[in-house]
Design a protein around this motif. Structure first.
Motif, PDB file in Angstrom:
ATOM      1  N   MET A   1       0.827  -1.194   0.000  1.00  0.00           N
ATOM      2  CA  MET A   1       0.000   0.000   0.000  1.00  0.00           C
ATOM      3  C   MET A   1       0.875   1.264   0.000  1.00  0.00           C
ATOM      4  SD  MET A   1      -3.018   1.194   0.134  1.00  0.00           S
ATOM      5  CE  MET A   1      -3.947   2.569   0.644  1.00  0.00           C
ATOM      6  N   MET A   2       1.839   1.280   0.915  1.00  0.00           N
ATOM      7  CA  MET A   2       2.689   2.458   1.033  1.00  0.00           C
ATOM      8  C   MET A   2       3.548   2.642  -0.222  1.00  0.00           C
ATOM      9  SD  MET A   2       3.059   4.767   3.273  1.00  0.00           S
ATOM     10  CE  MET A   2       4.164   6.030   3.797  1.00  0.00           C
ATOM     11  N   THR A   3       3.903   1.549  -0.873  1.00  0.00           N
ATOM     12  CA  THR A   3       4.691   1.650  -2.106  1.00  0.00           C
ATOM     13  C   THR A   3       3.885   2.327  -3.207  1.00  0.00           C
ATOM     14  OG1 THR A   3       5.874  -0.367  -1.485  1.00  0.00           O
ATOM     15  CG2 THR A   3       6.068   0.344  -3.766  1.00  0.00           C
ATOM     16  N   LEU A   4       2.601   2.012  -3.293  1.00  0.00           N
ATOM     17  CA  LEU A   4       1.752   2.658  -4.302  1.00  0.00           C
ATOM     18  C   LEU A   4       1.615   4.151  -4.028  1.00  0.00           C
ATOM     19  CD1 LEU A   4      -1.085   0.021  -4.772  1.00  0.00           C
ATOM     20  CD2 LEU A   4       0.745   0.615  -6.363  1.00  0.00           C
ATOM     21  N   ILE A   5       1.509   4.510  -2.767  1.00  0.00           N
ATOM     22  CA  ILE A   5       1.456   5.930  -2.419  1.00  0.00           C
ATOM     23  C   ILE A   5       2.763   6.605  -2.818  1.00  0.00           C
ATOM     24  CG2 ILE A   5       1.350   7.576  -0.499  1.00  0.00           C
ATOM     25  CD1 ILE A   5      -0.577   5.630   0.876  1.00  0.00           C
ATOM     26  N   ALA A   6       3.883   5.920  -2.585  1.00  0.00           N
ATOM     27  CA  ALA A   6       5.192   6.480  -2.939  1.00  0.00           C
ATOM     28  C   ALA A   6       5.321   6.681  -4.451  1.00  0.00           C
ATOM     29  CB  ALA A   6       6.315   5.582  -2.433  1.00  0.00           C
ATOM     30  N   ILE A   7       4.712   5.811  -5.225  1.00  0.00           N
ATOM     31  CA  ILE A   7       4.803   5.926  -6.680  1.00  0.00           C
ATOM     32  C   ILE A   7       3.890   7.031  -7.203  1.00  0.00           C
ATOM     33  CG2 ILE A   7       4.319   4.754  -8.866  1.00  0.00           C
ATOM     34  CD1 ILE A   7       5.193   2.142  -7.455  1.00  0.00           C
ATOM     35  N   PHE A   8       2.644   7.045  -6.754  1.00  0.00           N
ATOM     36  CA  PHE A   8       1.673   7.982  -7.314  1.00  0.00           C
ATOM     37  C   PHE A   8       1.641   9.336  -6.614  1.00  0.00           C
ATOM     38  CE2 PHE A   8      -0.093   3.822  -8.617  1.00  0.00           C
ATOM     39  CZ  PHE A   8      -0.001   4.021  -9.989  1.00  0.00           C
ATOM     40  N   PHE A   9       1.963   9.365  -5.332  1.00  0.00           N
ATOM     41  CA  PHE A   9       1.971  10.613  -4.551  1.00  0.00           C
ATOM     42  C   PHE A   9       3.243  10.676  -3.709  1.00  0.00           C
ATOM     43  CE2 PHE A   9      -2.464   9.148  -4.928  1.00  0.00           C
ATOM     44  CZ  PHE A   9      -2.975  10.172  -5.712  1.00  0.00           C
ATOM     45  N   PRO A  10       4.386  10.925  -4.348  1.00  0.00           N
ATOM     46  CA  PRO A  10       5.658  10.872  -3.616  1.00  0.00           C
ATOM     47  C   PRO A  10       5.726  11.808  -2.413  1.00  0.00           C
ATOM     48  CG  PRO A  10       6.061  11.035  -5.973  1.00  0.00           C
ATOM     49  CD  PRO A  10       4.590  11.206  -5.761  1.00  0.00           C
ATOM     50  N   CYS A  11       5.216  13.009  -2.541  1.00  0.00           N
ATOM     51  CA  CYS A  11       5.319  13.952  -1.424  1.00  0.00           C
ATOM     52  C   CYS A  11       4.486  13.499  -0.235  1.00  0.00           C
ATOM     53  CB  CYS A  11       4.941  15.358  -1.860  1.00  0.00           C
ATOM     54  SG  CYS A  11       3.239  15.540  -2.365  1.00  0.00           S
ATOM     55  N   ILE A  12       3.355  12.864  -0.477  1.00  0.00           N
ATOM     56  CA  ILE A  12       2.521  12.367   0.619  1.00  0.00           C
ATOM     57  C   ILE A  12       3.201  11.203   1.332  1.00  0.00           C
ATOM     58  CG2 ILE A  12       0.311  11.243   1.151  1.00  0.00           C
ATOM     59  CD1 ILE A  12      -0.924  12.993  -1.025  1.00  0.00           C
ATOM     60  N   SER A  13       3.959  10.417   0.579  1.00  0.00           N
ATOM     61  CA  SER A  13       4.701   9.314   1.188  1.00  0.00           C
ATOM     62  C   SER A  13       5.673   9.827   2.242  1.00  0.00           C
ATOM     63  CB  SER A  13       5.455   8.554   0.093  1.00  0.00           C
ATOM     64  OG  SER A  13       6.362   7.643   0.644  1.00  0.00           O
TER      65      SER A  13
END
Length: 66
Positions: A1-13
Motif C-alpha cells: 500500500m505504502m509503495t503505491l502511495i510512494a509511486i503515485f503521490f511521492p510527497c505524501i509518502s
C-alpha cells in the motif's frame, strides 16, 4: 500500500513518515512534469531504505537480548 502511495503521490509518502521538509522539497520537484518521475523513484528508494533500517534495528535488538 505504502509503495503505491510512494509511486503515485511521492510527497505524501514522505509526509506520512513525518519528513516534512523532505516532503516539501519532493512536492516542488513533483510539480514539474519532468520531476515527477525522479520524485517517485526517490520516494520508493527512501521507503525501502526506511524498511531496511527498521528490520536491521529489530535484528540488532534481538541479538543483544540473546
Amino acid at each position: 500500500m505504502m509503495t503505491l502511495i510512494a509511486i503515485f503521490f511521492p510527497c505524501i509518502s514522505f509526509l506520512l513518515r513525518g519528513k516534512i521538509l523532505t516532503s516539501l522539497l519532493c512536492l516542488i520537484l513533483q510539480l514539474t512534469l519532468i520531476g515527477w518521475l525522479p520524485a517517485a523513484i526517490w520516494a520508493v528508494i527512501s521507503l525501502q531504505n526506511s524498511r531496511a533500517d527498521r528490520r536491521n534495528a529489530r535484528l540488532i535488538k534481538a541479538m543483544r537480548n540473546r
